[in-house]
Design an enzyme around this catalytic site. Structure first.
Site, PDB file in Angstrom:
ATOM      1  N   SER A  11      24.119  24.874  48.114  1.00 29.53           N
ATOM      2  CA  SER A  11      25.573  25.024  48.060  1.00 29.53           C
ATOM      3  C   SER A  11      25.983  25.281  46.620  1.00 29.53           C
ATOM      4  O   SER A  11      25.331  24.817  45.692  1.00 29.53           O
ATOM      5  CB  SER A  11      26.271  23.742  48.499  1.00 29.53           C
ATOM      6  OG  SER A  11      25.687  23.198  49.637  1.00 29.53           O
ATOM      7  N   GLU A  49      22.866  30.488  45.808  1.00 26.71           N
ATOM      8  CA  GLU A  49      22.774  31.632  46.718  1.00 26.71           C
ATOM      9  C   GLU A  49      23.696  32.746  46.220  1.00 26.71           C
ATOM     10  O   GLU A  49      24.853  32.501  45.929  1.00 26.71           O
ATOM     11  CB  GLU A  49      23.201  31.185  48.124  1.00 26.71           C
ATOM     12  CG  GLU A  49      22.904  32.188  49.182  1.00 26.71           C
ATOM     13  CD  GLU A  49      21.484  32.711  49.072  1.00 26.71           C
ATOM     14  OE1 GLU A  49      20.557  31.963  49.397  1.00 26.71           O
ATOM     15  OE2 GLU A  49      21.298  33.867  48.647  1.00 26.71           O
ATOM     16  N   LYS A  53      25.815  30.448  38.642  1.00 23.97           N
ATOM     17  CA  LYS A  53      26.401  30.803  39.934  1.00 23.97           C
ATOM     18  C   LYS A  53      27.917  30.927  39.812  1.00 23.97           C
ATOM     19  O   LYS A  53      28.526  31.892  40.283  1.00 23.97           O
ATOM     20  CB  LYS A  53      26.011  29.743  40.966  1.00 23.97           C
ATOM     21  CG  LYS A  53      26.765  29.792  42.261  1.00 23.97           C
ATOM     22  CD  LYS A  53      26.453  31.055  43.059  1.00 23.97           C
ATOM     23  CE  LYS A  53      27.436  31.212  44.184  1.00 23.97           C
ATOM     24  NZ  LYS A  53      26.899  31.539  45.440  1.00 23.97           N
ATOM     25  N   CYS A  70      34.035  31.762  48.267  1.00 23.95           N
ATOM     26  CA  CYS A  70      33.449  31.471  46.944  1.00 23.95           C
ATOM     27  C   CYS A  70      34.330  31.772  45.748  1.00 23.95           C
ATOM     28  O   CYS A  70      34.458  30.936  44.856  1.00 23.95           O
ATOM     29  CB  CYS A  70      32.146  32.243  46.782  1.00 23.95           C
ATOM     30  SG  CYS A  70      30.799  31.519  47.694  1.00 23.95           S
ATOM     31  N   PHE A  71      34.922  32.968  45.715  1.00 22.16           N
ATOM     32  CA  PHE A  71      35.539  33.409  44.462  1.00 22.16           C
ATOM     33  C   PHE A  71      36.574  32.413  43.950  1.00 22.16           C
ATOM     34  O   PHE A  71      36.507  31.935  42.822  1.00 22.16           O
ATOM     35  CB  PHE A  71      36.179  34.788  44.640  1.00 22.16           C
ATOM     36  CG  PHE A  71      35.193  35.925  44.566  1.00 22.16           C
ATOM     37  CD1 PHE A  71      33.832  35.698  44.456  1.00 22.16           C
ATOM     38  CD2 PHE A  71      35.638  37.241  44.600  1.00 22.16           C
ATOM     39  CE1 PHE A  71      32.924  36.738  44.383  1.00 22.16           C
ATOM     40  CE2 PHE A  71      34.746  38.290  44.530  1.00 22.16           C
ATOM     41  CZ  PHE A  71      33.392  38.048  44.420  1.00 22.16           C
TER      42      PHE A  71
HETATM   43  C1  UDX Z   1      30.606  36.626  46.899  1.00 20.54           C
HETATM   44  C2  UDX Z   1      29.539  37.118  45.930  1.00 20.54           C
HETATM   45  O1  UDX Z   1      29.501  38.555  45.951  1.00 20.54           O
HETATM   46  C3  UDX Z   1      28.188  36.530  46.300  1.00 20.54           C
HETATM   47  O2  UDX Z   1      27.209  36.914  45.347  1.00 20.54           O
HETATM   48  C4  UDX Z   1      28.301  35.013  46.345  1.00 20.54           C
HETATM   49  O3  UDX Z   1      27.075  34.441  46.758  1.00 20.54           O
HETATM   50  C5  UDX Z   1      29.401  34.588  47.298  1.00 20.54           C
HETATM   51  O4  UDX Z   1      30.638  35.209  46.930  1.00 20.54           O
HETATM   52  P1  UDX Z   1      31.352  37.261  49.363  1.00 20.54           P
HETATM   53  O5  UDX Z   1      32.466  36.307  49.155  1.00 20.54           O
HETATM   54  O6  UDX Z   1      30.576  37.207  50.616  1.00 20.54           O
HETATM   55  O7  UDX Z   1      30.297  37.145  48.180  1.00 20.54           O
HETATM   56  O8  UDX Z   1      31.968  38.740  49.310  1.00 20.54           O
HETATM   57  P2  UDX Z   1      32.190  39.875  48.214  1.00 20.54           P
HETATM   58  O9  UDX Z   1      31.580  41.111  48.706  1.00 20.54           O
HETATM   59  O10 UDX Z   1      31.809  39.448  46.851  1.00 20.54           O
HETATM   60  O11 UDX Z   1      33.771  40.079  48.297  1.00 20.54           O
HETATM   61  C6  UDX Z   1      34.684  39.064  47.957  1.00 20.54           C
HETATM   62  C7  UDX Z   1      36.100  39.540  48.124  1.00 20.54           C
HETATM   63  O12 UDX Z   1      36.432  40.514  47.134  1.00 20.54           O
HETATM   64  C8  UDX Z   1      36.382  40.198  49.474  1.00 20.54           C
HETATM   65  O13 UDX Z   1      37.632  39.785  49.957  1.00 20.54           O
HETATM   66  C9  UDX Z   1      36.381  41.672  49.148  1.00 20.54           C
HETATM   67  O14 UDX Z   1      37.166  42.412  50.048  1.00 20.54           O
HETATM   68  C10 UDX Z   1      36.978  41.656  47.752  1.00 20.54           C
HETATM   69  N1  UDX Z   1      36.611  42.845  46.948  1.00 20.54           N
HETATM   70  C11 UDX Z   1      35.310  43.046  46.587  1.00 20.54           C
HETATM   71  C12 UDX Z   1      37.595  43.735  46.549  1.00 20.54           C
HETATM   72  O15 UDX Z   1      38.774  43.564  46.871  1.00 20.54           O
HETATM   73  N2  UDX Z   1      37.234  44.814  45.786  1.00 20.54           N
HETATM   74  C13 UDX Z   1      35.948  45.049  45.397  1.00 20.54           C
HETATM   75  O16 UDX Z   1      35.710  46.052  44.702  1.00 20.54           O
HETATM   76  C14 UDX Z   1      34.955  44.135  45.818  1.00 20.54           C
END
Ligand code: UDX
Ligand code: ADP
Length: 460
Positions: A133, A163, A218, A274-275
């Site tokens: 996690s 991860e 991470k 995550c973000f």
């Molecule tokens: C993210 C990280 O990429 C990953 O490495 C980590 O382990 C978990 O968090 P995730 O949340 O699955 O992964 O999705 P991600 O593809 O990173 O997108 C996150 C958000 O950003 C989404 O809502 C996506 O739509 C948005 N996004 C992404 C944009 O709006 N523009 C982009 O150019 C990229």
């Protein structure tokens, strides 16, 4: 340390399930048991019909089909699985605290601590405990302290193995990771985990660091990715007022190899589990060390993201003559991005909430998200009563139904199928003027305008 023979993973969610499935697929000689307290979830992982797996990920069904029953098992018997394992992954949820100190920012480590206590209580042989996690920096220290003080005198080695998979591409990310990161203090324990990954990942892509670097990396990786999205989203607003086109700007800057082209797609705002959580964590940690400028800097990434969601909802309201009361807005998409059924922190939830506050009638279609989940997401906000959410929001299984009779269509998720719809038919069934608000810049402006739609896209 001898080779790992049995692995247990606590937590059968979006991270634990797919990750363990791939580790099992690539290590047929290691028995892997994924455990969870949630019986329904485990039953779904064991379902004969692979369409009922609790996590939707392209390619996951094939991996589960290959490994399940051979060396991959899903169970609710947490104690048995802990007792038998040489290595235990902790992959439980770490939501943002909703109470007390650090409310709204710090990670809630309640579930992690409960796991640690349970491992300590049950273990009668040495274990390697792996943090999977995403956790605040120095959680390993707390884990170690709990394990050592409440255990039965057995040895625990703690590793951090964050991860990096992204939802929707989890299986390809796991099969072909840019890097695997392992942090720890015991060279032997690190090597044991390196061997698990070496079954398919080239050695040079397996990075080993100290515990704190691994934990912090991470958070920082996610913060940098989110920061890119907020940066381009900030520019999207500037594009809208200056007549520049954000897609053209993204392309122009992305071709600079120093900047790179990924994560520069303007959108209605980033979501996902995550973000936001990881940045809030980073901000919290910085604040707790009195690093005010550092905390403020990263917090701005979130503030801009909130602004982008609000701005999109406001744009819908303004364009529709400053009132959406009683108007039908059809939502295409609810998931936080395409190819997943995950809705955590999805921009759609906040945009809907904003429109519902103005008494709009929202009709939602998402190819993978259930009505139950959509109502749960709205109820969780606590903005209005569950009855009001059900009065104002309808969830349908057919995109044409979502848009039939609608004053406006809003694209919230970039599902590929939205591009292939019969937009001529949709136009005929919608009210006039027929507005389309594209929060993902997914559809073709020229085509829609030719059909007579009033088309608005982020950043244009
Ligand atoms: C993210 C990280 O990429 C990953 O490495 C980590 O382990 C978990 O968090 P995730 O949340 O699955 O992964 O999705 P991600 O593809 O990173 O997108 C996150 C958000 O950003 C989404 O809502 C996506 O739509 C948005 N996004 C992404 C944009 O709006 N523009 C982009 O150019 C990229
Ligand atoms: P993630 O995206 O991090 O995988 P999820 O919420 O999808 O998060 O999954 C976490 C899982 O961990 C949930 O299914 C939850 O039931 C499970 N879980 C939490 N605490 C425990 C525990 N002490 N023992 C077993 N499972 C747990």
């Amino acid at each position: 340390m001898s080779k790992i023979k049995k692995i247990t993973c606590i937590g059968a969610g979006y991270v634990g399930g797919p990750t363990m499935s791939v580790i099992a697929q690539k290590n047929p000689d290691i028995d892997i048991t994924v455990v969870d307290l949630n019986q329904a979830r485990i039953a779904a992982w064991n379902d004969e019909n692979l369409e009922n797996l609790p996590v939707y990920e392209p390619g996951l069904d094939a991996v589960v089909r290959e490994a399940r029953g051979r060396n991959l098992f899903f169970s609710t018997d947490v104690n048995k699985a802990i007792a038998e394992a040489d290595m235990i992954f902790i992959s439980v949820n770490t939501p943002t605290k909703t109470y007390g100190k650090g409310k709204g920012q710090a990670a809630d480590l309640k579930y992690i601590e409960l796991c640690a206590r349970q491992i300590a209580e049950v273990a009668t042989s040495d274990k390697i405990v792996v943090e999977k996690s995403t956790l605040p920096v120095r959680t390993a220290e707390a884990l170690k302290s709990i394990l050592d003080h409440t255990g039965n005198g057995v040895n625990f080695h703690i590793l951090s193995n964050p991860e990096f998979l992204a939802e929707g591409t989890a299986i390809t990310d796991l099969h072909n990771p840019d890097r695997v990161l392992i942090g720890g203090e015991s060279a032997e324990a690190i090597e044991a985990l390196v061997q698990v990954y070496e079954a398919w990942v080239p050695r040079e892509r397996i990075l080993t660091t100290n515990l704190w670097s691994s934990e912090l990396s991470k958070l920082v990786a996610n913060a940098f990715l989110a920061q890119r999205v907020s940066s381009i989203n900030a520019i999207s607003e500037l594009c809208e007022v200056t007549g520049a086109n954000v897609e053209e700007v993204s392309k122009a800057i992305g071709q600079d190899s120093r900047i790179g082209s990924k994560f520069l797609k303007a959108s209605v705002g980033f979501g996902g589990s995550c973000f936001q959580k990881d940045i809030l964590n980073l901000v919290y940690i910085a604040r707790s060390y009195n690093l005010r400028e550092v905390a403020d800097y990263w917090e701005q990434v979130i503030l801009l993201n909130d602004h982008q969601k609000t701005r999109f909802a406001e744009k819908i309201i303004q364009t529709m003559y400053n009132t959406v009361n009683g108007k039908h807005v059809g939502f295409l998409g609810w998931a936080f991005k395409k190819d997943t059924n995950d809705t955590r922190e999805s921009a759609a939830i906040y945009v809907a909430d904003h429109l519902l506050a103005e008494e709009a009638n929202v009709v939602v279609y998402d190819p993978k998200v259930t009505a139950e989940q959509i109502y749960k997401d709205l109820d969780y906000l606590g903005t209005r009563s569950p009855e009001d959410n059900r009065r104002l929001v309808r969830v349908v299984n057919d995109p044409y139904e979502a848009l039939s009779g609608a004053h406006a269509a809003a694209v919230l998720t970039e599902w590929d199928e939205f591009k292939t719809y019969d937009w001529t038919r949709i136009k005929e069934d919608m009210k006039r003027p027929s507005f389309v608000f594209d929060g993902r810049k997914l559809l073709n402006r020229l085509e829609l305008e030719t059909l007579g739609f009033a088309y608005y896209a982020i950043g244009e």
